[in-house]
Design a protein around this motif. Structure first.
Motif, PDB file in Angstrom:
ATOM      1  N   VAL A   1      49.459  49.053  66.295  1.00  0.00           N
ATOM      2  CA  VAL A   1      50.350  48.650  65.513  1.00  0.00           C
ATOM      3  C   VAL A   1      49.715  48.549  63.983  1.00  0.00           C
ATOM      4  O   VAL A   1      51.054  48.653  63.277  1.00  0.00           O
ATOM      5  CB  VAL A   1      50.577  46.842  65.903  1.00  0.00           C
ATOM      6  CG1 VAL A   1      51.696  46.361  64.841  1.00  0.00           C
ATOM      7  CG2 VAL A   1      51.361  47.363  67.212  1.00  0.00           C
ATOM      8  N   ASN A   2      48.835  48.514  63.875  1.00  0.00           N
ATOM      9  CA  ASN A   2      48.105  47.855  62.776  1.00  0.00           C
ATOM     10  C   ASN A   2      48.461  49.741  61.512  1.00  0.00           C
ATOM     11  O   ASN A   2      47.916  50.299  62.297  1.00  0.00           O
ATOM     12  CB  ASN A   2      47.030  48.319  62.079  1.00  0.00           C
ATOM     13  CG  ASN A   2      46.277  46.515  62.602  1.00  0.00           C
ATOM     14  OD1 ASN A   2      47.160  45.744  62.469  1.00  0.00           O
ATOM     15  ND2 ASN A   2      45.677  46.129  62.937  1.00  0.00           N
ATOM     16  N   ASN A   3      49.011  49.475  60.622  1.00  0.00           N
ATOM     17  CA  ASN A   3      49.290  50.324  60.286  1.00  0.00           C
ATOM     18  C   ASN A   3      49.303  50.792  58.328  1.00  0.00           C
ATOM     19  O   ASN A   3      48.940  50.206  58.015  1.00  0.00           O
ATOM     20  CB  ASN A   3      50.836  51.342  60.500  1.00  0.00           C
ATOM     21  CG  ASN A   3      51.837  50.304  59.706  1.00  0.00           C
ATOM     22  OD1 ASN A   3      52.489  50.524  58.677  1.00  0.00           O
ATOM     23  ND2 ASN A   3      52.274  49.280  60.291  1.00  0.00           N
TER      24      ASN A   3
ATOM     25  N   GLN B   1      51.857  52.489  55.271  1.00  0.00           N
ATOM     26  CA  GLN B   1      52.334  54.139  54.746  1.00  0.00           C
ATOM     27  C   GLN B   1      52.050  54.382  53.061  1.00  0.00           C
ATOM     28  O   GLN B   1      52.161  53.659  52.707  1.00  0.00           O
ATOM     29  CB  GLN B   1      54.206  53.290  55.271  1.00  0.00           C
ATOM     30  CG  GLN B   1      53.856  52.715  56.390  1.00  0.00           C
ATOM     31  CD  GLN B   1      55.517  51.738  57.123  1.00  0.00           C
ATOM     32  OE1 GLN B   1      56.653  52.691  56.550  1.00  0.00           O
ATOM     33  NE2 GLN B   1      55.692  51.261  57.769  1.00  0.00           N
TER      34      GLN B   1
ATOM     35  N   VAL C   1      47.493  37.955  60.356  1.00  0.00           N
ATOM     36  CA  VAL C   1      48.360  38.987  59.839  1.00  0.00           C
ATOM     37  C   VAL C   1      48.122  39.121  58.513  1.00  0.00           C
ATOM     38  O   VAL C   1      48.185  37.904  57.296  1.00  0.00           O
ATOM     39  CB  VAL C   1      49.902  38.597  60.016  1.00  0.00           C
ATOM     40  CG1 VAL C   1      50.428  40.018  60.010  1.00  0.00           C
ATOM     41  CG2 VAL C   1      50.376  38.700  61.485  1.00  0.00           C
TER      42      VAL C   1
ATOM     43  N   ARG D   1      49.682  41.770  54.734  1.00  0.00           N
ATOM     44  CA  ARG D   1      49.882  42.765  54.123  1.00  0.00           C
ATOM     45  C   ARG D   1      49.631  42.757  52.566  1.00  0.00           C
ATOM     46  O   ARG D   1      49.452  41.587  51.811  1.00  0.00           O
ATOM     47  CB  ARG D   1      51.457  42.120  54.386  1.00  0.00           C
ATOM     48  CG  ARG D   1      52.359  41.847  55.407  1.00  0.00           C
ATOM     49  CD  ARG D   1      53.205  41.631  55.924  1.00  0.00           C
ATOM     50  NE  ARG D   1      54.321  41.768  57.306  1.00  0.00           N
ATOM     51  CZ  ARG D   1      54.156  40.979  58.386  1.00  0.00           C
ATOM     52  NH1 ARG D   1      53.499  39.752  57.962  1.00  0.00           N
ATOM     53  NH2 ARG D   1      54.829  40.735  58.658  1.00  0.00           N
TER      54      ARG D   1
ATOM     55  N   SER E   1      50.049  46.701  56.466  1.00  0.00           N
ATOM     56  CA  SER E   1      50.526  46.152  57.901  1.00  0.00           C
ATOM     57  C   SER E   1      49.366  45.880  58.350  1.00  0.00           C
ATOM     58  O   SER E   1      49.371  46.577  59.792  1.00  0.00           O
ATOM     59  CB  SER E   1      51.873  46.256  58.073  1.00  0.00           C
ATOM     60  OG  SER E   1      52.750  46.072  57.196  1.00  0.00           O
ATOM     61  N   ILE E   2      48.527  44.388  58.984  1.00  0.00           N
ATOM     62  CA  ILE E   2      47.729  44.947  59.829  1.00  0.00           C
ATOM     63  C   ILE E   2      47.519  43.231  60.276  1.00  0.00           C
ATOM     64  O   ILE E   2      47.806  42.316  60.039  1.00  0.00           O
ATOM     65  CB  ILE E   2      46.346  45.694  59.255  1.00  0.00           C
ATOM     66  CG1 ILE E   2      45.761  44.704  57.505  1.00  0.00           C
ATOM     67  CG2 ILE E   2      46.504  46.869  58.999  1.00  0.00           C
ATOM     68  CD1 ILE E   2      44.581  45.211  57.627  1.00  0.00           C
ATOM     69  N   ALA E   3      47.084  42.945  61.794  1.00  0.00           N
ATOM     70  CA  ALA E   3      46.393  42.270  61.789  1.00  0.00           C
ATOM     71  C   ALA E   3      45.468  41.912  63.017  1.00  0.00           C
ATOM     72  O   ALA E   3      44.939  43.158  63.524  1.00  0.00           O
ATOM     73  CB  ALA E   3      47.860  41.912  63.314  1.00  0.00           C
TER      74      ALA E   3
ATOM     75  N   THR F   1      53.719  39.656  65.802  1.00  0.00           N
ATOM     76  CA  THR F   1      53.253  39.297  64.144  1.00  0.00           C
ATOM     77  C   THR F   1      54.113  39.609  63.384  1.00  0.00           C
ATOM     78  O   THR F   1      53.571  39.278  62.199  1.00  0.00           O
ATOM     79  CB  THR F   1      51.918  41.057  64.160  1.00  0.00           C
ATOM     80  OG1 THR F   1      52.764  41.658  64.383  1.00  0.00           O
ATOM     81  CG2 THR F   1      50.292  39.826  65.248  1.00  0.00           C
TER      82      THR F   1
ATOM     83  N   ILE G   1      54.686  42.677  62.564  1.00  0.00           N
ATOM     84  CA  ILE G   1      54.827  43.763  61.675  1.00  0.00           C
ATOM     85  C   ILE G   1      55.331  45.102  62.186  1.00  0.00           C
ATOM     86  O   ILE G   1      55.874  45.392  63.520  1.00  0.00           O
ATOM     87  CB  ILE G   1      52.853  44.024  61.843  1.00  0.00           C
ATOM     88  CG1 ILE G   1      52.580  43.288  61.294  1.00  0.00           C
ATOM     89  CG2 ILE G   1      52.773  45.659  61.661  1.00  0.00           C
ATOM     90  CD1 ILE G   1      51.015  43.840  61.509  1.00  0.00           C
TER      91      ILE G   1
ATOM     92  N   PHE H   1      56.093  48.678  62.532  1.00  0.00           N
ATOM     93  CA  PHE H   1      54.845  49.504  62.662  1.00  0.00           C
ATOM     94  C   PHE H   1      56.160  51.068  63.031  1.00  0.00           C
ATOM     95  O   PHE H   1      56.717  50.906  64.060  1.00  0.00           O
ATOM     96  CB  PHE H   1      53.783  49.778  63.789  1.00  0.00           C
ATOM     97  CG  PHE H   1      54.204  49.487  65.765  1.00  0.00           C
ATOM     98  CD1 PHE H   1      54.947  48.305  65.742  1.00  0.00           C
ATOM     99  CD2 PHE H   1      54.359  49.844  66.037  1.00  0.00           C
ATOM    100  CE1 PHE H   1      54.987  47.834  67.161  1.00  0.00           C
ATOM    101  CE2 PHE H   1      54.834  50.516  67.175  1.00  0.00           C
ATOM    102  CZ  PHE H   1      55.349  48.933  67.938  1.00  0.00           C
ATOM    103  N   PRO H   2      55.088  51.901  62.242  1.00  0.00           N
ATOM    104  CA  PRO H   2      55.725  53.920  63.072  1.00  0.00           C
ATOM    105  C   PRO H   2      55.706  54.367  64.088  1.00  0.00           C
ATOM    106  O   PRO H   2      54.433  53.765  64.416  1.00  0.00           O
ATOM    107  CB  PRO H   2      55.751  53.789  61.491  1.00  0.00           C
ATOM    108  CG  PRO H   2      53.634  54.124  61.237  1.00  0.00           C
ATOM    109  CD  PRO H   2      53.855  52.732  61.851  1.00  0.00           C
TER     110      PRO H   2
END
Lengths: 211, 92
Positions: free
Chosen positions: A38-40, A42, A171, A173, A203-205, B49, B51, B53-54
């Motif tokens: 999920v962590n990304n 962009q 989390v 951001r 955006s990371i957790a 979370t 979030i 995500f892509p």
């Protein structure tokens, strides 16, 4: 029960209570290696002739965060440069190639927090300006990044789908911009098609296991 | 009708088909002003979370080079048809 044994029991109770209090207030080390992907990050570049948008997902690192003292937050986030991807395969190859990010020589993009300023609460979030060192393509620059922190106590089990797993989530951001020429990425070249300014949204957790 | 008289008509028809296919394909896939994309990103939200995500999935989005190549080919076919028309003897 004698007076001495009562005194001793009270001492033990106070000691245990103090230990528990200290444990609950201790800084937590959050691991940002995310098995769920999920962590990304962009990124987008808006040049006169072309807009480029892409993503990166290979994120890891550790952040030490104390909900009671967020200003003392420290840590390092690492992005695996080879995970940066755009929609066109040839453009992705160029992006990763030696003319642009040269991921073979510089496989990691890192941000290391040095200090936090302007720490404030906004609802459940803690906002802060994080001063740190950003390294891209082997060039390190001091940057200040506005970051929001959201501490989610005891949510790790729900996230991994196993209520037996105890732990917290953090989390983070951030949205900020960098100039590619500052990091030696083809400075001054192709600015009509590849913008000088790169907008980044992170955006990371991270997870901190307990027990 | 001779083969030489059929050819320009065929070429005009092909030019029309190619031009329409290139323009239609480019418009249908979103009139993307950059290069052709072979994947697109859809954002999903992680419930715990929050979030976004892509998630990247394979998709063809025609870029301006597809439109340009199609229109160039259509123009070439049309020009060839016109050239053959003019070379045809009067009354043929």
């Amino acid at each position: 029960m004698t007076t001495s044994s009562l005194r001793s029991s009270l001492s033990v109770a106070v000691a245990l209570g103090a230990t528990a209090l200290a444990a609950s207030a201790a800084p937590l080390a959050f691991d940002f290696k995310d098995p769920k992907g999920v962590n990304n990050v962009q990124f987008s570049l808006d040049a006169p002739l072309e807009s480029i948008t892409g993503t990166g997902t290979g994120i890891s690192g550790t952040v030490t965060f104390d909900p009671a003292a967020p200003a003392k937050t420290s840590g390092k986030i690492v992005l695996e440069a080879a995970t940066l991807t755009v929609g066109n395969p040839m453009m992705t190859d160029h992006l990763r190639g030696n003319n642009w990010l040269d991921v073979a020589q510089h496989p990691a993009i890192t941000f290391e927090a040095v200090s936090l300023a302007n720490v404030r609460n906004q609802g459940p979030q803690i906002l802060a300006d994080v001063k740190g060192k950003l390294t891209v393509k082997g060039v390190t620059k001091d940057v200040t990044v506005p970051v929001s922190f959201t501490h989610l106590p005891d949510k790790l089990g729900a996230r991994v789908g196993d209520p037996k797993v105890k732990g917290d989530l953090l989390v983070m951001r951030a949205s900020f911009a960098i100039n590619r020429s500052d990091y030696g990425i083809q400075p001054g070249k192709n600015t009509d098609k590849v913008a000088e300014t790169i907008q980044l949204t992170l955006s990371i957790a991270g997870a901190a296991k307990k027990g | 009708m001779s083969t030489t008289s059929k050819l320009p008509r065929l070429l005009r028809g092909a030019a029309l088909v190619v031009g329409l296919a290139a323009s239609g394909g480019w418009l249908a896939t979103g009139a993307h002003l950059g290069w052709t994309q072979t994947s697109v990103v859809q954002l999903q939200r992680d419930e715990i979370t929050g979030i976004d995500f892509p998630v990247r999935r394979a998709a063809f989005v025609a870029g301006v080079e597809v439109l340009a190549a199609g229109l160039l080919l259509a123009g070439g076919l049309g020009a060839t048809a016109l050239f053959l028309d003019r070379r045809r003897p009067a009354g043929a």
